[in-house]
Scaffold this active site. Sequence first.
Site, PDB file in Angstrom:
ATOM      1  N   SER A  81      69.530  70.886 -67.563  1.00  0.00           N
ATOM      2  CA  SER A  81      68.529  69.854 -67.290  1.00  0.00           C
ATOM      3  C   SER A  81      67.190  70.331 -67.850  1.00  0.00           C
ATOM      4  CB  SER A  81      68.490  69.596 -65.774  1.00  0.00           C
ATOM      5  OG  SER A  81      67.482  68.691 -65.439  1.00  0.00           O
ATOM      6  N   SER A  82      66.114  70.111 -67.143  1.00  0.00           N
ATOM      7  CA  SER A  82      64.782  70.560 -67.565  1.00  0.00           C
ATOM      8  C   SER A  82      63.864  70.465 -66.353  1.00  0.00           C
ATOM      9  CB  SER A  82      64.244  69.646 -68.671  1.00  0.00           C
ATOM     10  OG  SER A  82      62.855  69.864 -68.841  1.00  0.00           O
ATOM     11  N   TYR A  87      62.809  61.018 -71.094  1.00  0.00           N
ATOM     12  CA  TYR A  87      63.513  62.310 -71.131  1.00  0.00           C
ATOM     13  C   TYR A  87      63.686  62.847 -69.705  1.00  0.00           C
ATOM     14  CZ  TYR A  87      64.213  67.302 -72.238  1.00  0.00           C
ATOM     15  OH  TYR A  87      64.693  68.595 -72.322  1.00  0.00           O
ATOM     16  N   LYS A 128      67.220  63.614 -67.437  1.00  0.00           N
ATOM     17  CA  LYS A 128      67.567  64.890 -66.805  1.00  0.00           C
ATOM     18  C   LYS A 128      67.694  64.712 -65.284  1.00  0.00           C
ATOM     19  CE  LYS A 128      67.693  67.406 -70.554  1.00  0.00           C
ATOM     20  NZ  LYS A 128      68.983  67.922 -71.050  1.00  0.00           N
TER      21      LYS A 128
HETATM   22  N1  LIG Z   1      63.624  74.011 -75.574  1.00  0.00           N
HETATM   23  C1  LIG Z   1      63.070  73.762 -74.417  1.00  0.00           C
HETATM   24  O1  LIG Z   1      61.903  74.079 -74.192  1.00  0.00           O
HETATM   25  C2  LIG Z   1      63.865  73.102 -73.322  1.00  0.00           C
HETATM   26  C3  LIG Z   1      63.299  73.031 -72.050  1.00  0.00           C
HETATM   27  C4  LIG Z   1      64.014  72.436 -71.029  1.00  0.00           C
HETATM   28  C5  LIG Z   1      65.280  71.939 -71.258  1.00  0.00           C
HETATM   29  N2  LIG Z   1      65.823  72.004 -72.512  1.00  0.00           N
HETATM   30  C6  LIG Z   1      67.180  71.474 -72.687  1.00  0.00           C
HETATM   31  O2  LIG Z   1      68.005  72.514 -73.194  1.00  0.00           O
HETATM   32  C7  LIG Z   1      69.020  71.959 -74.050  1.00  0.00           C
HETATM   33  C8  LIG Z   1      68.971  72.648 -75.407  1.00  0.00           C
HETATM   34  O3  LIG Z   1      67.668  72.513 -75.925  1.00  0.00           O
HETATM   35  P1  LIG Z   1      67.207  73.264 -77.261  1.00  0.00           P
HETATM   36  O4  LIG Z   1      65.737  73.339 -77.224  1.00  0.00           O
HETATM   37  O5  LIG Z   1      67.991  74.491 -77.464  1.00  0.00           O
HETATM   38  O6  LIG Z   1      67.645  72.146 -78.347  1.00  0.00           O
HETATM   39  P2  LIG Z   1      67.682  72.191 -79.937  1.00  0.00           P
HETATM   40  O7  LIG Z   1      67.181  73.511 -80.438  1.00  0.00           O
HETATM   41  O8  LIG Z   1      67.041  70.945 -80.385  1.00  0.00           O
HETATM   42  O9  LIG Z   1      69.279  72.129 -80.219  1.00  0.00           O
HETATM   43  C9  LIG Z   1      69.969  70.974 -79.867  1.00  0.00           C
HETATM   44  C10 LIG Z   1      71.453  71.231 -79.997  1.00  0.00           C
HETATM   45  O10 LIG Z   1      72.147  70.025 -79.618  1.00  0.00           O
HETATM   46  C11 LIG Z   1      72.949  69.597 -80.699  1.00  0.00           C
HETATM   47  N3  LIG Z   1      72.995  68.128 -80.736  1.00  0.00           N
HETATM   48  C12 LIG Z   1      71.962  67.287 -80.997  1.00  0.00           C
HETATM   49  N4  LIG Z   1      72.385  66.008 -80.989  1.00  0.00           N
HETATM   50  C13 LIG Z   1      73.727  66.049 -80.731  1.00  0.00           C
HETATM   51  C14 LIG Z   1      74.738  65.074 -80.622  1.00  0.00           C
HETATM   52  N5  LIG Z   1      74.466  63.774 -80.788  1.00  0.00           N
HETATM   53  N6  LIG Z   1      76.002  65.473 -80.351  1.00  0.00           N
HETATM   54  C15 LIG Z   1      76.291  66.787 -80.207  1.00  0.00           C
HETATM   55  N7  LIG Z   1      75.370  67.772 -80.302  1.00  0.00           N
HETATM   56  C16 LIG Z   1      74.105  67.402 -80.566  1.00  0.00           C
HETATM   57  C17 LIG Z   1      72.300  70.180 -81.950  1.00  0.00           C
HETATM   58  O11 LIG Z   1      73.264  70.258 -83.009  1.00  0.00           O
HETATM   59  P3  LIG Z   1      72.759  70.301 -84.572  1.00  0.00           P
HETATM   60  O12 LIG Z   1      72.238  71.695 -84.809  1.00  0.00           O
HETATM   61  O13 LIG Z   1      73.999  70.024 -85.339  1.00  0.00           O
HETATM   62  O14 LIG Z   1      71.697  69.264 -84.727  1.00  0.00           O
HETATM   63  C18 LIG Z   1      71.889  71.540 -81.413  1.00  0.00           C
HETATM   64  O15 LIG Z   1      72.998  72.422 -81.378  1.00  0.00           O
HETATM   65  C19 LIG Z   1      68.745  70.453 -74.113  1.00  0.00           C
HETATM   66  O16 LIG Z   1      69.560  69.780 -73.189  1.00  0.00           O
HETATM   67  C20 LIG Z   1      67.282  70.350 -73.693  1.00  0.00           C
HETATM   68  O17 LIG Z   1      66.996  69.099 -73.136  1.00  0.00           O
HETATM   69  C21 LIG Z   1      65.144  72.584 -73.548  1.00  0.00           C
END
Ligand SMILES: NC(=O)c1ccc[n+]([C@@H]2O[C@H](COP(=O)([O-])OP(=O)(O)OC[C@H]3O[C@@H](n4cnc5c(N)ncnc54)[C@H](OP(=O)(O)O)[C@@H]3O)[C@@H](O)[C@H]2O)c1
Length: 259
Positions: free
Chosen positions: A151-152, A165, A169
């Site tokens: 989640s977040s 968003y 979540k």
């Molecule tokens: N980064 C943060 O600060 C943060 C904070 C709180 C929560 N989150 C949560 O943590 C999780 C990961 O975040 P992240 O920052 O690591 O994300 P990210 O770097 O943007 O990576 C997203 C991942 O999801 C895949 N993806 C995107 N669209 C997809 C689809 N339609 N079907 C299947 N896979 C898909 C991407 O694959 P491709 O490489 O092929 O595009 C990539 O592997 C998310 O749920 C996000 O909401 C992140």
Amino acid sequence: MSDFNLPLSGKVAIVTGSSRGIGKGIALELARRGAAVVLTYVSQRSENLVKEICQTIESFPHKPRVYACQVDLSTLEGPQTLIRNLLTWSDQKLKIDILINNAGVENAKALKDLTVDDYNTVFNLNVRGPLLLTQAVLPYLNNYGRIINISSTISRSGFKNFGLYGASKAALEGLTRSWARELGGNGTTVNCVNPGPVQSDMLENVPKELVESQKALTAVQNRIGTVSDVANIVASLAGKDGAWISGQSISASGGHTMY
Ligand SMILES: NC(=O)c1ccc[n+]([C@@H]2O[C@H](COP(=O)([O-])OP(=O)(O)OC[C@H]3O[C@@H](n4cnc5c(N)ncnc54)[C@H](OP(=O)(O)O)[C@@H]3O)[C@@H](O)[C@H]2O)c1
């Protein structure tokens, strides 16, 4: 001793969205702890990144098994496509122990600018994706399964422009609590891990002032999180240590958001 060193030995884990960022970190950590890992990604440009992750995992001394599948989990058929591929990979003997619903997409638009397309993009991946994939995994999920939904902290923080968003979540957290009650009978646990800001591609789209203000409010070292900070929490929940935690949303934010 080996159980201590490789607490996830013999386990099979799916980590969605594991080509980059938090998902990649989780996949590497689960494999480091002994699990066989299924990676998923969606875009062609991530293919080489995924190959490198597979090579890294295969080079670990305990030689974990790894499998990668390109699949769009925002589609109705995506989850079943993944399971079909896994049935072939496992010679029709598919057993899953750990499901990490990590793939997600962000949206940072004000209410007045939101469109139905935005709604579909965010909810189809962040909510319907985990729902359909978890349903598809259930027939193959071993007792004492672990389902961890990423989640977040934004689900509860009410930041401007993050309504869509945050709502996606919050929906995931609602599903998590019910699933924990529905699936707990055989020792399965279902939880959310809620990262605060973590250095990743996704963070590049978050306004810098917001990230700075989040850092200032983060109790531990006034910094943003690393992928490893989150991966270690997820990996702990995925093993025996997580057996008595279910239906929770755990703030993985260095004390930025305290529940
Ligand atoms: N980064 C943060 O600060 C943060 C904070 C709180 C929560 N989150 C949560 O943590 C999780 C990961 O975040 P992240 O920052 O690591 O994300 P990210 O770097 O943007 O990576 C997203 C991942 O999801 C895949 N993806 C995107 N669209 C997809 C689809 N339609 N079907 C299947 N896979 C898909 C991407 O694959 P491709 O490489 O092929 O595009 C990539 O592997 C998310 O749920 C996000 O909401 C992140």
